[in-house]
Design a protein around this motif. Structure first.
Motif, PDB file in Angstrom:
ATOM      1  N   GLY A 525       9.381 -30.424  51.689  1.00  0.00           N
ATOM      2  CA  GLY A 525       8.289 -30.150  50.760  1.00  0.00           C
ATOM      3  C   GLY A 525       7.271 -29.262  51.447  1.00  0.00           C
ATOM      4  N   ARG A 526       6.864 -28.181  50.765  1.00  0.00           N
ATOM      5  CA  ARG A 526       5.980 -27.203  51.415  1.00  0.00           C
ATOM      6  C   ARG A 526       4.888 -26.766  50.446  1.00  0.00           C
ATOM      7  N   PHE A 527       3.668 -26.656  50.989  1.00  0.00           N
ATOM      8  CA  PHE A 527       2.539 -26.115  50.251  1.00  0.00           C
ATOM      9  C   PHE A 527       1.906 -25.029  51.100  1.00  0.00           C
ATOM     10  N   GLN A 528       1.769 -23.829  50.505  1.00  0.00           N
ATOM     11  CA  GLN A 528       1.287 -22.686  51.288  1.00  0.00           C
ATOM     12  C   GLN A 528       0.310 -21.842  50.468  1.00  0.00           C
ATOM     13  N   PRO A 529      -0.995 -22.027  50.646  1.00  0.00           N
ATOM     14  CA  PRO A 529      -1.972 -21.098  50.060  1.00  0.00           C
ATOM     15  C   PRO A 529      -2.133 -19.876  50.963  1.00  0.00           C
ATOM     16  N   PHE A 530      -2.544 -18.741  50.366  1.00  0.00           N
ATOM     17  CA  PHE A 530      -2.638 -17.521  51.168  1.00  0.00           C
ATOM     18  C   PHE A 530      -3.673 -16.578  50.577  1.00  0.00           C
ATOM     19  N   LEU A 531      -4.138 -15.663  51.429  1.00  0.00           N
ATOM     20  CA  LEU A 531      -5.003 -14.556  51.065  1.00  0.00           C
ATOM     21  C   LEU A 531      -4.336 -13.268  51.529  1.00  0.00           C
ATOM     22  N   GLY A 532      -4.370 -12.248  50.679  1.00  0.00           N
ATOM     23  CA  GLY A 532      -3.790 -10.967  51.051  1.00  0.00           C
ATOM     24  C   GLY A 532      -4.712  -9.828  50.669  1.00  0.00           C
ATOM     25  N   PHE A 533      -4.841  -8.850  51.545  1.00  0.00           N
ATOM     26  CA  PHE A 533      -5.709  -7.707  51.252  1.00  0.00           C
ATOM     27  C   PHE A 533      -5.237  -6.508  52.059  1.00  0.00           C
ATOM     28  N   ALA A 534      -5.659  -5.322  51.602  1.00  0.00           N
ATOM     29  CA  ALA A 534      -5.267  -4.074  52.247  1.00  0.00           C
ATOM     30  C   ALA A 534      -6.220  -3.759  53.386  1.00  0.00           C
ATOM     31  N   LEU A 535      -5.640  -3.307  54.506  1.00  0.00           N
ATOM     32  CA  LEU A 535      -6.453  -2.843  55.617  1.00  0.00           C
ATOM     33  C   LEU A 535      -6.626  -1.330  55.585  1.00  0.00           C
ATOM     34  N   GLY A 536      -5.695  -0.655  54.978  1.00  0.00           N
ATOM     35  CA  GLY A 536      -5.721   0.802  54.879  1.00  0.00           C
ATOM     36  C   GLY A 536      -4.767   1.238  53.791  1.00  0.00           C
ATOM     37  N   GLU A 537      -4.523   2.538  53.697  1.00  0.00           N
ATOM     38  CA  GLU A 537      -3.635   3.058  52.666  1.00  0.00           C
ATOM     39  C   GLU A 537      -2.204   2.587  52.854  1.00  0.00           C
ATOM     40  N   GLN A 538      -1.802   2.362  54.107  1.00  0.00           N
ATOM     41  CA  GLN A 538      -0.422   2.008  54.393  1.00  0.00           C
ATOM     42  C   GLN A 538      -0.269   0.652  55.076  1.00  0.00           C
ATOM     43  N   SER A 539      -1.341  -0.074  55.245  1.00  0.00           N
ATOM     44  CA  SER A 539      -1.271  -1.343  55.974  1.00  0.00           C
ATOM     45  C   SER A 539      -1.948  -2.449  55.176  1.00  0.00           C
ATOM     46  N   SER A 540      -1.477  -3.667  55.393  1.00  0.00           N
ATOM     47  CA  SER A 540      -2.034  -4.832  54.709  1.00  0.00           C
ATOM     48  C   SER A 540      -1.943  -6.036  55.637  1.00  0.00           C
ATOM     49  N   LEU A 541      -2.724  -7.056  55.305  1.00  0.00           N
ATOM     50  CA  LEU A 541      -2.763  -8.281  56.094  1.00  0.00           C
ATOM     51  C   LEU A 541      -2.735  -9.463  55.151  1.00  0.00           C
ATOM     52  N   ARG A 542      -1.943 -10.453  55.519  1.00  0.00           N
ATOM     53  CA  ARG A 542      -1.868 -11.692  54.743  1.00  0.00           C
ATOM     54  C   ARG A 542      -2.183 -12.850  55.670  1.00  0.00           C
ATOM     55  N   TYR A 545      -1.987 -20.578  55.151  1.00  0.00           N
ATOM     56  CA  TYR A 545      -1.946 -21.929  55.712  1.00  0.00           C
ATOM     57  C   TYR A 545      -0.705 -22.602  55.154  1.00  0.00           C
ATOM     58  N   THR A 546       0.017 -23.324  55.999  1.00  0.00           N
ATOM     59  CA  THR A 546       1.261 -23.965  55.569  1.00  0.00           C
ATOM     60  C   THR A 546       1.254 -25.433  55.967  1.00  0.00           C
ATOM     61  N   TYR A 547       1.537 -26.265  54.997  1.00  0.00           N
ATOM     62  CA  TYR A 547       1.757 -27.681  55.291  1.00  0.00           C
ATOM     63  C   TYR A 547       3.135 -28.039  54.751  1.00  0.00           C
ATOM     64  N   GLU A 548       3.940 -28.681  55.593  1.00  0.00           N
ATOM     65  CA  GLU A 548       5.273 -29.056  55.150  1.00  0.00           C
ATOM     66  C   GLU A 548       5.680 -30.398  55.737  1.00  0.00           C
ATOM     67  N   ASP A 549       6.456 -31.105  54.950  1.00  0.00           N
ATOM     68  CA  ASP A 549       7.106 -32.356  55.382  1.00  0.00           C
ATOM     69  C   ASP A 549       8.607 -32.120  55.355  1.00  0.00           C
ATOM     70  N   VAL A 550       9.281 -32.427  56.448  1.00  0.00           N
ATOM     71  CA  VAL A 550      10.731 -32.250  56.526  1.00  0.00           C
ATOM     72  C   VAL A 550      11.346 -33.582  56.928  1.00  0.00           C
ATOM     73  N   ASP A 551      12.185 -34.097  56.048  1.00  0.00           N
ATOM     74  CA  ASP A 551      12.899 -35.342  56.314  1.00  0.00           C
ATOM     75  C   ASP A 551      14.342 -34.984  56.660  1.00  0.00           C
ATOM     76  N   MET A 552      14.706 -35.171  57.924  1.00  0.00           N
ATOM     77  CA  MET A 552      16.043 -34.819  58.411  1.00  0.00           C
ATOM     78  C   MET A 552      16.892 -36.077  58.515  1.00  0.00           C
ATOM     79  N   LYS A 553      18.102 -35.987  57.953  1.00  0.00           N
ATOM     80  CA  LYS A 553      19.008 -37.134  57.980  1.00  0.00           C
ATOM     81  C   LYS A 553      20.365 -36.690  58.488  1.00  0.00           C
ATOM     82  N   VAL A 554      20.984 -37.578  59.272  1.00  0.00           N
ATOM     83  CA  VAL A 554      22.350 -37.356  59.747  1.00  0.00           C
ATOM     84  C   VAL A 554      23.205 -38.483  59.179  1.00  0.00           C
ATOM     85  N   PRO A 555      24.340 -38.159  58.519  1.00  0.00           N
ATOM     86  CA  PRO A 555      25.168 -39.212  57.910  1.00  0.00           C
ATOM     87  C   PRO A 555      25.553 -40.281  58.925  1.00  0.00           C
ATOM     88  N   THR A 556      25.547 -41.531  58.442  1.00  0.00           N
ATOM     89  CA  THR A 556      25.877 -42.659  59.333  1.00  0.00           C
ATOM     90  C   THR A 556      26.952 -43.535  58.731  1.00  0.00           C
TER      91      THR A 556
END
Length: 793
Positions: A525-542, A545-556
């Motif tokens: 499960g992942r939640f990721q808010p973000f901001l993105g904007f241009a730095l110049g005519e050919q460049s941008s920056l994003r 923030y990422t929060y995630e829960d990962v439940d890993m299981k191995v068969p038994t």
């Protein structure tokens, strides 16, 4: 003497006889003329004391009298009665009209056209009733007008012609009903589609027909003609194609290029067109001397020269000149130099095929923007359109900025038409900018299937709205299911956060993955808010923030041969659910945006995600990618090189398999997911050998590929390619149990060669890869065939 006297008497007798004969002839001629002449009688006039109408049911007597235009007691002639007859007939309300003078009465007998009971369409399969109803004038409960019905038939035939069915025939039929009603039925024979069987060019020497066809919106009929409708002849699209050709050539230095004519020949069977563009390419020009001049004392020429990105000797392009002007005028605004305009003065040098460009900074007229009026938007808020303008009421008027704003409005994709015009305002030094738009649907609901060699067949469903609540926001929901992966995603983007040129959004996802090539299952499960904007005519920056829960299981399961006590996978799976909280950024530079070479470009991306306190694993994850592409042999062959790499630095060497990199077919072809890189070879509880792919903390990959035509008809949309991939994946946290072996934990190169088949289909561009590993390790898992949706860099 006597002969003489006798001769005179004879002459007198002859003259008398001649005169008598002439008189008789004239008398006969005059008599005949009176008999043959018409009987010129005095024109008859009428005066009527009463006006009688017969045969009318719906239309009042007074209305018909007003149509006739004859008043009681008025003296009228036969010509006036004929004019009255024509006026009544011209109303289109009557099937027959008869005017009969009867003494002092004028009798008008009429037969009214029936009222339309219903309008029906028969024989239409390709165009539905609702489409045809929008093009006809005849409607239920209106008077049936044969002229209108004929126009409607022509309009329906034209609608079919726009869809490529020029052989369509439409016949209006009238079915009489009781009470002077009638059904209007349009009998339609749709015919077959008149496709563009061949699209060719005459006069092109530099670029091949195949290369030019790729630039056009019109396409030849291909294998998938039942789905692709760009192979029909549409006149408006032809004009657009001519502009596309001009833009293509002029951006490559052919400033004299022109389309001299377009010929569309219809096949004898009337089921196909042969479309030919006649062109003149001209000579290729380069930039000559580039200068900046100004007579304005407040202008520092050197400041504006620094904004230039045009260099002498480069291929001339009007787009580069426009971009240079836009940068200079923007710099003038930053320097508070109002009403300074840039005029390009171009000097042609035919001897060396170059164009000198002098950018003159001059004083423009002192005109201000009085207001911006927006009309036609019923759903879209005014502010969504208004923020496409970089000027506001009261700012200096810049025609170039208004044109750029109009292009930004069209690029939104919210409107089917958008017109932006400037007109004089309340005073001569003010203008009003009128924006007239017509909205179009911006939402979509899709259902379909997918196939990937990595995850097999699957089903997808998605909803997308690009103009959510008329605010210009994007909302999308996607569900994808397959035997190996179930993926659910929700995303939202506000493109102008707080009215600024900043995008704010979030991605929310939930995924179950159970790949047959590994022994573990992940629920993420992942939640990721973000901001993105241009730095110049050919460049941008994003920033994200990422929060995630990962439940890993191995068969038994008891007796499962994959049970390995003490293996790295089992040890990592025993930790259960882990959470991760990180902040990160992605920087992107793309030279294709306003680049100097339309056939080449470079993309560079670098990003990092930093997990800090509060996360179960503290680490820094870094990735970088650089892609260079160029087209050679006049654009027929595309060469592409990609360098990519990544690194994970974890505190206490505490990563788990889902944190590490696993190179799929999009990063490195020829191997299954987790098929290359570090592996643990261990013995299961029942004695079987288990081969676990672990992923890696570091990777470095170089990809080289070429794409070229195969000589097949261009309308098939099929091209070929070859590729060579080389790289390595290495680095693992954790120590295997005694008796287990950890292999390939160091930098070990793999190499793959292969061929590709690219196919443009209605469901998207497909890419088929056949590969062979020429350098691999013993326990690697190869993948000799892969099918994916093609992506552009």
């Amino acid at each position: 003497m006597s002969r003489t006297t006798g001769g005179a008497a004879s002459r007198r007798t002859l003259r008398k006889g001649t005169l008598r004969s002439t008189a008789i002839a004239l008398s006969l001629l005059i008599s005949t003329g009176f008999v043959a002449a018409p009987n010129f009688a005095e024109a008859q006039s009428y005066r009527f004391s009463s006006f009688v109408v017969e045969g009318n049911n719906r239309i009042e007597d007074a209305a018909i009298a007003s149509y006739a235009g004859i008043a009681q007691g008025q003296v009228v002639s036969a010509g006036d009665l004929n004019d009255a007859y024509q006026r009544i007939l011209a109303t289109g309300l009557f099937e027959t009209v008869e005017i009969v003078p009867a003494g002092n009465r004028l009798i008008v007998r009429v037969t009214e056209f029936p009222t339309i009971n219903v309008v029906r369409f028969e024989g239409n399969r390709r165009l539905k009733d609702d489409v045809l109803e929008a093009v006809v004038e005849s409607q239920s409960r209106r008077v049936l007008n044969p002229a209108t019905a004929e126009r409607d038939a022509d309009a329906i035939a034209e609608a079919y012609a726009q869809a490529g069915r020029i052989a369509a025939r439409v016949t209006p039929r009238v079915i009489r009903r009781s009470e002077n009603r009638a059904d209007l039925v349009f009998e339609i024979f749709e015919g077959s589609v008149a496709e563009i069987e061949r699209l060719s060019f005459v006069g092109n020497r530099v670029y091949s027909d195949r290369r030019l066809r790729r630039e056009l919106g019109t396409k030849q009929a291909g294998l998938l003609r039942a789905f692709v409708r760009r192979d029909t002849l549409v006149e408006d699209r032809i004009e657009f194609d001519k502009q596309l050709l001009r833009d293509f050539y002029q951006s490559r230095g052919y400033v004299d290029f022109r389309v001299t004519g377009v010929n569309a020949e219809l096949a004898r069977e009337r089921d196909a067109y042969f479309l030919t563009f006649n062109v003149e390419e001209g000579q290729k020009f380069t930039f000559g001397e580039i200068t900046v001049v100004s007579d304005l004392p407040e202008v520092d020429v050197e400041t504006f020269e620094k904004t230039l990105r045009i260099r002498t000797g480069k291929t001339y392009s009007p787009l580069l000149v426009e971009n240079a002007i836009a940068r200079m005028e923007k710099r003038a605004s930053q320097e508070a130099l109002d009403f300074v305009r840039v005029e390009p003065r171009i000097t042609r040098n035919d001897r060396d095929l170059s164009l000198d460009v002098e950018f003159a900074l001059v004083r423009g007229p002192r005109i201000f923007v009085e207001r911006i009026d927006i009309e036609g938007n019923t759903t879209t808020l005014d502010r969504v359109v208004r923020r496409q303008f970089k000027v506001a009421e009261g700012d200096p008027f810049n025609p170039r900025e208004i044109r750029e704003s109009a292009e930004r409005i069209r690029a939104l994709g919210f409107f089917s038409t958008s017109d932006v015009n400037a007109r004089q305002g309340s005073t001569p030094d003010q203008v009003v900018v009128d924006v007239d738009v017509e909205e179009q649907p911006t939402g979509s609901l899709s259902f379909g299937g997918t196939y990937s060699t990595d995850s097999g067949f699957g089903l997808v469903a998605g909803f997308s709205e690009r103009n959510f609540l008329g605010r210009g926001q994007t909302l999308s929901v996607n569900v994808s299911t397959s035997p190996d992966v179930n993926d659910y995603q929700l995303s939202f983007v506000e493109p102008a956060f707080l009215g600024r040129d900043v995008a704010l959004g979030f991605n929310l996802s939930y995924q179950d993955s159970n790949s047959g090539s590994v022994r573990f299952e992940n629920t993420t499960g992942r939640f990721q808010p973000f901001l993105g904007f241009a730095l110049g005519e050919q460049s941008s920056l994003r920033l994200q923030y990422t929060y995630e829960d990962v439940d890993m299981k191995v068969p038994t399961a008891v007796g499962d041969p994959a049970q390995v006590t003490g293996s790295i996978i089992n040890t990592e799976g025993a930790r259960g659910k882990l959470s991760n909280s990180s902040i990160g950024y992605t920087y992107s530079f793309d030279s294709r945006i306003g680049g100097l070479n339309p056939d080449a470009g470079i993309l560079f991306e670098v990003g990092q995600d930093i997990s800090g306190p509060g996360s179960d694993v503290e680490m820094i994850r870094s990735t970088a990618r650089a892609v260079a592409q160029t087209k050679v042999l006049n654009g027929d062959v595309t060469l592409r090189a990609t360098l990519a790499g990544g690194a994970i630095h974890a505190q206490n060497d505490d990563t788990r398999v889902h944190h590490r990199f696993a190179l799929g077919s999009r990063q490195f072809r020829g191997f299954e997911p987790y098929g290359m890189g570090p592996r643990e070879i261990s013995t299961a509880d029942n004695g079987a050998t288990v081969n676990d792919g672990l992923g890696g903390k570091f990777y470095a990959v170089a990809r080289f590929e070429a794409e070229f035509p195969l000589g097949l008809p261009e309308e098939y949309g099929i091209s070929g390619g070859v590729f060579y991939d080389v790289g390595s994946l290495w680095g693992v946290d954790g120590t295997p149990a005694a008796g287990n072996s950890l292999l390939y934990d160091d930098f070990t190169l793999r190499q793959t060669v292969g061929v590709s088949l690219f196919w443009e289909t209605p469901i998207g561009p497909l890419q088929f890869n056949w590969s062979r590993a020429i350098s691999k390790e013993a326990f690697d898992k190869e993948q000799t065939f892969n099918l994916t949706i093609r992506t552009e860099f």
